[in-house]
Scaffold this motif. Structure first.
Motif, PDB file in Angstrom:
ATOM      1  N   VAL A 114       0.801  -1.190   0.215  1.00  0.00           N
ATOM      2  CA  VAL A 114       0.247   0.078   0.132  1.00  0.00           C
ATOM      3  C   VAL A 114       1.070   1.911  -0.423  1.00  0.00           C
ATOM      4  CG1 VAL A 114      -1.536   1.526   1.206  1.00  0.00           C
ATOM      5  CG2 VAL A 114      -1.740  -0.671   1.030  1.00  0.00           C
ATOM      6  N   LYS A 115       1.785   1.127   0.701  1.00  0.00           N
ATOM      7  CA  LYS A 115       3.279   2.473   0.517  1.00  0.00           C
ATOM      8  C   LYS A 115       3.372   3.092  -0.654  1.00  0.00           C
ATOM      9  CE  LYS A 115       6.710   4.424   3.672  1.00  0.00           C
ATOM     10  NZ  LYS A 115       7.133   4.173   4.746  1.00  0.00           N
ATOM     11  N   GLY A 116       3.921   1.121  -1.314  1.00  0.00           N
ATOM     12  CA  GLY A 116       4.673   2.018  -2.618  1.00  0.00           C
ATOM     13  C   GLY A 116       3.050   2.494  -3.574  1.00  0.00           C
ATOM     14  N   MET A 117       1.315   1.815  -3.368  1.00  0.00           N
ATOM     15  CA  MET A 117       0.238   2.285  -4.227  1.00  0.00           C
ATOM     16  C   MET A 117       0.163   4.044  -4.322  1.00  0.00           C
ATOM     17  SD  MET A 117      -1.762  -1.033  -3.354  1.00  0.00           S
ATOM     18  CE  MET A 117      -3.384  -0.480  -4.091  1.00  0.00           C
ATOM     19  N   ALA A 118      -0.054   4.836  -2.766  1.00  0.00           N
ATOM     20  CA  ALA A 118      -0.034   5.585  -2.814  1.00  0.00           C
ATOM     21  C   ALA A 118       1.362   6.528  -3.320  1.00  0.00           C
ATOM     22  CB  ALA A 118       0.452   5.780  -1.211  1.00  0.00           C
ATOM     23  N   VAL A 119       2.311   6.517  -3.384  1.00  0.00           N
ATOM     24  CA  VAL A 119       2.818   6.989  -4.842  1.00  0.00           C
ATOM     25  C   VAL A 119       2.470   6.697  -6.089  1.00  0.00           C
ATOM     26  CG1 VAL A 119       5.392   7.307  -5.185  1.00  0.00           C
ATOM     27  CG2 VAL A 119       4.977   6.356  -3.038  1.00  0.00           C
ATOM     28  N   ASP A 120       2.422   5.289  -6.139  1.00  0.00           N
ATOM     29  CA  ASP A 120       1.712   5.789  -7.765  1.00  0.00           C
ATOM     30  C   ASP A 120       0.271   6.013  -7.878  1.00  0.00           C
ATOM     31  OD1 ASP A 120       3.696   3.473  -8.189  1.00  0.00           O
ATOM     32  OD2 ASP A 120       2.279   1.546  -7.810  1.00  0.00           O
ATOM     33  N   THR A 121      -0.864   6.470  -7.001  1.00  0.00           N
ATOM     34  CA  THR A 121      -1.245   7.387  -7.282  1.00  0.00           C
ATOM     35  C   THR A 121      -0.711   8.539  -7.790  1.00  0.00           C
ATOM     36  OG1 THR A 121      -2.685   5.813  -5.495  1.00  0.00           O
ATOM     37  CG2 THR A 121      -3.879   7.827  -6.698  1.00  0.00           C
ATOM     38  N   ARG A 122      -0.092   9.317  -6.917  1.00  0.00           N
ATOM     39  CA  ARG A 122       0.434  10.660  -7.521  1.00  0.00           C
ATOM     40  C   ARG A 122       0.862  10.649  -8.516  1.00  0.00           C
ATOM     41  NH1 ARG A 122       4.864  11.945  -3.503  1.00  0.00           N
ATOM     42  NH2 ARG A 122       6.300  10.927  -4.741  1.00  0.00           N
ATOM     43  N   ASP A 123       1.622   9.502  -8.847  1.00  0.00           N
ATOM     44  CA  ASP A 123       2.107   9.908 -10.445  1.00  0.00           C
ATOM     45  C   ASP A 123       1.117   9.712 -11.079  1.00  0.00           C
ATOM     46  OD1 ASP A 123       4.760  10.051  -8.922  1.00  0.00           O
ATOM     47  OD2 ASP A 123       5.156   7.675  -8.957  1.00  0.00           O
ATOM     48  N   PHE A 124      -0.003   8.511 -10.997  1.00  0.00           N
ATOM     49  CA  PHE A 124      -1.047   8.469 -12.219  1.00  0.00           C
ATOM     50  C   PHE A 124      -1.161   9.907 -12.727  1.00  0.00           C
ATOM     51  CE2 PHE A 124      -5.230   8.194 -12.123  1.00  0.00           C
ATOM     52  CZ  PHE A 124      -5.648   7.049 -13.430  1.00  0.00           C
ATOM     53  N   VAL A 125      -1.657  10.624 -11.418  1.00  0.00           N
ATOM     54  CA  VAL A 125      -2.624  11.966 -11.189  1.00  0.00           C
ATOM     55  C   VAL A 125      -1.625  12.908 -12.182  1.00  0.00           C
ATOM     56  CG1 VAL A 125      -3.111  14.115  -9.927  1.00  0.00           C
ATOM     57  CG2 VAL A 125      -3.663  11.947  -9.087  1.00  0.00           C
ATOM     58  N   GLU A 126      -0.523  12.621 -12.123  1.00  0.00           N
ATOM     59  CA  GLU A 126       0.549  14.096 -12.646  1.00  0.00           C
ATOM     60  C   GLU A 126       0.385  13.334 -13.848  1.00  0.00           C
ATOM     61  OE1 GLU A 126       5.171  15.184 -13.503  1.00  0.00           O
ATOM     62  OE2 GLU A 126       4.544  14.831 -11.736  1.00  0.00           O
TER      63      GLU A 126
END
Length: 269
Positions: A49-61
């Motif tokens: 889940v910790k990495g998924m938080a970063v994945d979500t931020r990158d997806f938004v960008e």
């Protein structure tokens, strides 16, 4: 903020909060003991889940870059969460200096920080509002000061719908927003699913029941997430695991289902 709380109306530091928990997972400091404890319990169930938080931020960008590339110059981010690195207005205004961005949230901590940090940028505003009250959101004076709904808008809901059960009518709320923006607008959604990790569904529901009421009909499958895009046309590559949505590096899309969040962008015709 990890030490003492600021005076914020309706603010409870003793109960975990989704926005502050996400801030903790992203390495931020705007969180409290209850948020950190909840996040650690979540990580014990699903360390990824910790990495998924970063994945979500990158997806938004990547989504913002794509929508801006289609000529859209105004964005509304619903349930925006706490300010992090590479916020929507930073990405959009790098590409389009005159871009206008409104952040919408109903969490008092998010609103306080957003108004102090994000609203310093010209063309950027903060609205107290909820996805479950879309009519109030689009009619808010601050929203209307910055966003012209007769022109295309980039509407982003990156990480909120997964916490809203069907009884709250989130499909109806998204449809309202879809029907009240101009043709040529874009709808972007991110949503956790458990199609490839069904063993996590029950423990996740049990855990989040502590902070999200009436969670029995969550989590949703990919097919149910797809319903949020009814009345729109998904752009390539459709609704996919977010690591596969137009990745900057194709290698980052490998084993994409391990980040069990799907996302898509659709044009509203």
């Amino acid at each position: 903020m990890s030490g003492t709380a600021r005076r914020v109306p309706d603010f409870d530091t003793s109960t975990a909060n989704i926005a502050r928990m996400s801030d903790y997972l992203l390495g931020g400091k705007d969180n409290f003991a209850a948020d950190r404890e909840f996040a650690e319990r979540l990580l014990r169930i699903a360390p990824e889940v910790k990495g998924m938080a970063v994945d979500t931020r990158d997806f938004v960008e990547r989504v913002v870059r794509f929508i801006a590339g289609q000529g859209v110059t105004q964005f509304v981010t619903v349930s925006s969460g706490l300010p992090t690195q590479r916020n929507v207005h930073e990405v959009a205004q790098e590409l389009v200096p005159g871009a206008r961005v409104v952040y919408v949230d109903d969490d008092p901590v998010v609103l306080t920080h957003a108004r102090a940090i994000l609203a310093r940028s010209e063309g950027t505003g903060v609205v107290k509002g909820s996805l479950l009250r879309p009519a109030e959101m689009v009619a808010d004076p601050e929203m209307l000061r910055l966003i012209d709904f007769t022109r295309p808008v980039g509407l982003l809901i990156p990480a909120r719908l997964q916490y809203l059960p069907d009884v709250d009518e989130p499909y109806k709320c998204v449809a309202y927003l879809r029907d009240n923006v101009a043709r040529g607008s874009y709808l972007a959604i991110g949503h956790a699913v458990f199609d490839t990790r069904p063993e996590l569904a029950a423990p996740m529901v049990e855990l989040f029941r502590q902070i999200v009421h009436r969670s029995d009909d969550i989590p949703r499958t990919i097919d149910k997430v797809l319903r949020f895009f009814e009345g729109t046309e998904l752009v390539d590559p459709g609704l996919v695991y977010i690591r596969r949505w137009r990745p900057d590096n194709p290698l980052s899309a490998s084993r994409a289902e391990r980040a069990w969040i799907v996302g898509g962008v659709a044009v509203i015709g």
